[in-house]
Design a protein around this motif. Structure first.
Motif, PDB file in Angstrom:
ATOM      1  N   PHE A 199       0.832  -1.192   0.000  1.00  0.00           N
ATOM      2  CA  PHE A 199       0.000   0.000   0.000  1.00  0.00           C
ATOM      3  C   PHE A 199       0.878   1.257   0.000  1.00  0.00           C
ATOM      4  CE2 PHE A 199      -3.106  -3.038   1.659  1.00  0.00           C
ATOM      5  CZ  PHE A 199      -4.245  -2.675   0.956  1.00  0.00           C
ATOM      6  N   ARG A 222      -6.173   5.447   8.560  1.00  0.00           N
ATOM      7  CA  ARG A 222      -6.866   4.215   8.164  1.00  0.00           C
ATOM      8  C   ARG A 222      -8.350   4.519   7.922  1.00  0.00           C
ATOM      9  NH1 ARG A 222      -1.577   3.681   9.293  1.00  0.00           N
ATOM     10  NH2 ARG A 222      -0.927   1.512   9.606  1.00  0.00           N
ATOM     11  N   SER A 263     -14.024   0.392   4.625  1.00  0.00           N
ATOM     12  CA  SER A 263     -15.130   0.402   3.668  1.00  0.00           C
ATOM     13  C   SER A 263     -15.892  -0.906   3.828  1.00  0.00           C
ATOM     14  CB  SER A 263     -14.602   0.521   2.241  1.00  0.00           C
ATOM     15  OG  SER A 263     -13.809   1.674   2.085  1.00  0.00           O
ATOM     16  N   SER A 321     -13.406  -3.905   4.024  1.00  0.00           N
ATOM     17  CA  SER A 321     -12.124  -3.719   3.350  1.00  0.00           C
ATOM     18  C   SER A 321     -11.293  -2.742   4.172  1.00  0.00           C
ATOM     19  CB  SER A 321     -12.346  -3.168   1.931  1.00  0.00           C
ATOM     20  OG  SER A 321     -11.112  -2.861   1.316  1.00  0.00           O
ATOM     21  N   LYS A 322     -10.128  -3.181   4.618  1.00  0.00           N
ATOM     22  CA  LYS A 322      -9.252  -2.336   5.436  1.00  0.00           C
ATOM     23  C   LYS A 322      -8.401  -1.470   4.502  1.00  0.00           C
ATOM     24  CE  LYS A 322      -9.051  -5.943   8.960  1.00  0.00           C
ATOM     25  NZ  LYS A 322      -8.202  -6.974   9.615  1.00  0.00           N
ATOM     26  N   ASP A 323      -8.702  -0.191   4.492  1.00  0.00           N
ATOM     27  CA  ASP A 323      -8.094   0.713   3.528  1.00  0.00           C
ATOM     28  C   ASP A 323      -7.255   1.792   4.204  1.00  0.00           C
ATOM     29  OD1 ASP A 323      -9.592  -0.745   1.658  1.00  0.00           O
ATOM     30  OD2 ASP A 323     -11.294   0.632   1.845  1.00  0.00           O
ATOM     31  N   TYR A 324      -6.626   2.623   3.368  1.00  0.00           N
ATOM     32  CA  TYR A 324      -5.791   3.726   3.830  1.00  0.00           C
ATOM     33  C   TYR A 324      -6.177   4.986   3.069  1.00  0.00           C
ATOM     34  CZ  TYR A 324      -3.048  -0.184   5.573  1.00  0.00           C
ATOM     35  OH  TYR A 324      -2.661  -1.332   6.207  1.00  0.00           O
ATOM     36  N   ILE A 354      -8.396   7.605  -1.192  1.00  0.00           N
ATOM     37  CA  ILE A 354      -8.526   6.327  -0.492  1.00  0.00           C
ATOM     38  C   ILE A 354      -7.948   5.223  -1.365  1.00  0.00           C
ATOM     39  CG2 ILE A 354     -10.142   4.605   0.408  1.00  0.00           C
ATOM     40  CD1 ILE A 354     -11.983   6.831   1.234  1.00  0.00           C
ATOM     41  N   GLU A 355      -7.075   4.429  -0.764  1.00  0.00           N
ATOM     42  CA  GLU A 355      -6.440   3.315  -1.471  1.00  0.00           C
ATOM     43  C   GLU A 355      -6.960   1.998  -0.911  1.00  0.00           C
ATOM     44  OE1 GLU A 355      -1.924   1.709  -2.539  1.00  0.00           O
ATOM     45  OE2 GLU A 355      -2.263   2.929  -0.737  1.00  0.00           O
ATOM     46  N   ASN A 356      -7.446   1.136  -1.799  1.00  0.00           N
ATOM     47  CA  ASN A 356      -7.854  -0.197  -1.354  1.00  0.00           C
ATOM     48  C   ASN A 356      -7.388  -1.241  -2.360  1.00  0.00           C
ATOM     49  OD1 ASN A 356      -9.793   0.047  -3.420  1.00  0.00           O
ATOM     50  ND2 ASN A 356     -11.340   0.739  -1.995  1.00  0.00           N
ATOM     51  N   TYR A 391      -4.363  -2.721  -6.715  1.00  0.00           N
ATOM     52  CA  TYR A 391      -4.536  -1.563  -5.852  1.00  0.00           C
ATOM     53  C   TYR A 391      -5.250  -0.471  -6.647  1.00  0.00           C
ATOM     54  CZ  TYR A 391      -1.004  -3.766  -2.871  1.00  0.00           C
ATOM     55  OH  TYR A 391      -0.309  -4.634  -2.073  1.00  0.00           O
TER      56      TYR A 391
END
Length: 205
Positions: free
Chosen positions: A47, A107, A110, A138-141, A152-154, A164
């Motif tokens: 990530f 963090r 979603s 979904s654990k995103d950043y 937001i990156e997932n 990604y």
């Protein structure tokens, strides 16, 4: 006649071997996997936004409550909650309600819940839905370099190999409306208050 049978047998073996090899190659190239929580995650964490320095946290972004998807548009047509584009298109949006939960350490979570259960009863958000360790999360950043545009990156099951993705979100002046804008797509999220007595889950990703 015997030689023909042998040749056919050899060809079948070669085809079987090639198929197995291709399956093995596909598996080798796949970047994601299902973890113990049933979530599709990268095999190797790469990530870009994870603990990225100089994250300018928007002061009006709510990290106590949650943002709920209220409207979605595709190609200038509303597809949620009313579908003016095509009744056959985007059925997933109609069957689920999507949320984003932000945290103060860059963090975000979603997730979605079904609109109704198997008996047709309408469902509402529960504390258990905020559990980051369930298959629907979904654990995103997220990252913001100017205090305005939030990225937001997932990690998703893109093209069957895992990929990604980064999308841009924009807050209104009061921080209660969040818009995701990507090409011809616009998703509108509105802040929804959570009960103050709900126990918080650990943010350990």
């Amino acid at each position: 006649m015997g030689s023909i049978k042998i040749n056919v047998f050899v060809i079948l073996i070669l085809i079987s071997f090639t198929s197995c090899s291709l399956i093995g190659i596909d598996h080798w190239f796949e970047l994601g996997k299902d973890d113990e929580n049933g979530q599709y995650v990268p095999k190797h964490d790469r990530f870009k936004f994870k603990d990225k320095p100089n994250n300018v946290f928007p002061p009006i972004l709510d990290t106590i409550n949650i943002y709920k998807l209220m409207e979605a548009y595709r190609k200038d047509y509303m597809v949620y909650p009313i579908n003016t584009y095509s009744q056959e298109s985007y059925p997933w949006l109609k069957r689920n309600v999507s949320y984003i939960k932000f945290y103060s350490n860059g963090r975000c979570l979603s997730f979605s819940i079904p609109t109704k259960n198997e008996t047709g009863l309408e469902l509402s958000l529960t504390r258990a839905d905020l559990n980051p360790n369930n298959p629907y999360s979904s654990k995103d950043y997220f990252y913001c370099k100017d205090g305005k545009k939030i990225q937001i990156e997932n990690f998703i099951y893109g093209e069957g190999y895992g990929m990604y993705v980064i999308f841009d979100y924009f807050l209104n002046e009061t921080g209660d409306t969040l818009k995701m804008i990507y090409k011809n797509s616009v998703d509108v999220y509105v802040k929804e208050k959570l009960p103050s007595n709900w126990e918080k889950y650990k943010v350990d990703w």
